[in-house]
Write an enzyme that holds these catalytic residues in place. Sequence first.
Site, PDB file in Angstrom:
ATOM      1  N   SER A 199     -26.265 -33.726  24.094  1.00  0.00           N
ATOM      2  CA  SER A 199     -26.446 -34.929  23.286  1.00  0.00           C
ATOM      3  C   SER A 199     -25.944 -34.694  21.847  1.00  0.00           C
ATOM      4  O   SER A 199     -24.795 -34.321  21.661  1.00  0.00           O
ATOM      5  CB  SER A 199     -27.920 -35.349  23.349  1.00  0.00           C
ATOM      6  OG  SER A 199     -28.099 -36.609  22.797  1.00  0.00           O
ATOM      7  N   ASP A 356     -25.829 -44.097  30.857  1.00  0.00           N
ATOM      8  CA  ASP A 356     -25.894 -43.500  29.527  1.00  0.00           C
ATOM      9  C   ASP A 356     -24.861 -44.181  28.636  1.00  0.00           C
ATOM     10  O   ASP A 356     -23.694 -44.280  29.017  1.00  0.00           O
ATOM     11  CB  ASP A 356     -25.579 -41.987  29.660  1.00  0.00           C
ATOM     12  CG  ASP A 356     -25.648 -41.241  28.337  1.00  0.00           C
ATOM     13  OD1 ASP A 356     -25.933 -41.858  27.294  1.00  0.00           O
ATOM     14  OD2 ASP A 356     -25.395 -40.019  28.348  1.00  0.00           O
ATOM     15  N   HIS A 386     -29.470 -40.571  30.297  1.00  0.00           N
ATOM     16  CA  HIS A 386     -29.280 -39.728  29.126  1.00  0.00           C
ATOM     17  C   HIS A 386     -30.461 -38.787  28.908  1.00  0.00           C
ATOM     18  O   HIS A 386     -31.610 -39.230  28.923  1.00  0.00           O
ATOM     19  CB  HIS A 386     -29.058 -40.555  27.860  1.00  0.00           C
ATOM     20  CG  HIS A 386     -28.712 -39.684  26.691  1.00  0.00           C
ATOM     21  ND1 HIS A 386     -27.463 -39.142  26.539  1.00  0.00           N
ATOM     22  CD2 HIS A 386     -29.459 -39.191  25.682  1.00  0.00           C
ATOM     23  CE1 HIS A 386     -27.452 -38.371  25.467  1.00  0.00           C
ATOM     24  NE2 HIS A 386     -28.659 -38.381  24.926  1.00  0.00           N
TER      25      HIS A 386
END
Length: 416
Positions: A199, A356, A386
């Site tokens: 991320s 995501d 995600h």
Amino acid sequence: MGQPSSSRLWCLYGVSAALLALLAYYVYIPLPANISDPWKLMLLDATFRSAQQLSQLIQDMGLSHHLIALNFIIVSFGRKSAWSSKNVQITDTNFDGVEVRVFEGFPKTKEPLKSGVIYIHGGGWALASARISYYDELCSKMAEELNSVIVSVEYRLVPNVHFPEQLHDLERATKYFLQPHVLEKYSVDPERIAISGDSAGGNLAAALSQQFVQDDTFRDKIKLQALIYPVLQALDFNTPSYQQNMNSPILPRHVMIRYWIDYLKGNQEFVQAMVVNNHTSLDVERAATLRSRLDWLSLLPESITKDYRPVMQTVGNAQIVQELPQLLDMRSAPLVADKEVLQNLPKTYILTCEHDVLRDDGIMYVKRLEGVGVDVTHDHFEDAFHGCMIFTSWPTNFSVGVRTRDSYIKWLKENL
Ligand SMILES: *[C@@H]1O[C@H](CO)[C@@H](O)[C@H](O)[C@H]1NC(C)=O
Ligand SMILES: *[C@@H]1O[C@H](CO)[C@@H](O)[C@H](O)[C@H]1NC(C)=O
Ligand SMILES: *[C@@H]1O[C@H](CO)[C@@H](O)[C@H](O)[C@H]1NC(C)=O
């Protein structure tokens, strides 16, 4: 006698039912049929949302910045002190002043030399820690399975520091680790070192790898980069995956934009304008060349683009990029880097999730890297959301969490 008590009972039933309905309303979110463990994901999302709302309340009451409050909640629930087993030794220390948690696999053996991974945790540049159980478990698993030394960096976070300080912390810690005498101390093979993160950590890993290939001293020191659902650009918040997942759990679009603005120390009032790409409208001259590097109609396959149209404003808000020129900086948005930088990057692994907003950031980076001849493995998961890779332990264990983690570690095993 029976009459009033039974009516009280009914009243109690009524109130409970109403509360339950309210709770169900709060927890329930429509999810795609294909997503992994949907009910568990709803509960996880509702928990995270309520922590976010509580933090916002704390900020509104003037007690603390909402991100400090939110991170306090996350870290208080999740902190894990350094521990060791027969398979892994864990130590908290610092590398050139930057705090790190080091995971050494099979500490008893000096030979053969181990591989090394610089690991950068996610959390919107503002949340989480190398010392919470989720990342502790991931990194200790990696250290064991790869017989590797994992350096999980406790870089400083928003709002204490902003871009590019996070990157500077990572550069300092990594350069310290790469010194011959430090590698020797940890029995690490200088030819087998990777940079990785998930991320926002994937964003920092990608930016760090780009910094290193532009630096003569460090050009060939990194063997691999592995990016897990990375954040890679802030020019277009209407890629097909942003449009498809604008309300998806864990990371809805407006939340991602808020992380961006906080990372760059900008004004949250820009969120609505950025949702419609007003910050990179056609009249914003500075965005013009970069926009061409991010033309997703050419970078994404037709199977993805066919149901979506680009959102491109003719007139927008030039003030946003004026105040936040970092939005267009490749150190914050590695996807827009020059070809000359990209072509020197090491062998790359990119993991993307179908559900995501960041899916297309990852896919476009795969395409740009392939275009300049970098060896890239793209690992896509149809039922993934995600953040899933850190959710592998009960009660937040997801089947897709285990599968993404195992697939990532397998690639590292085969390539590092
Ligand atoms: C569900 O996932 C499978 C692969 O796991 C994929 O082939 C299929 O197209 C997906 N269906 C939908 C509706 O997204
Ligand atoms: C985008 O910019 C246009 C032109 O300045 C403006 O009229 C519009 O209100 C803006 N949209 C948002 C959501 O800020
Ligand atoms: C989560 O862990 C529990 C207990 O180990 C197990 O029974 C369950 O099947 C797991 N769920 C998933 C989705 O992996």
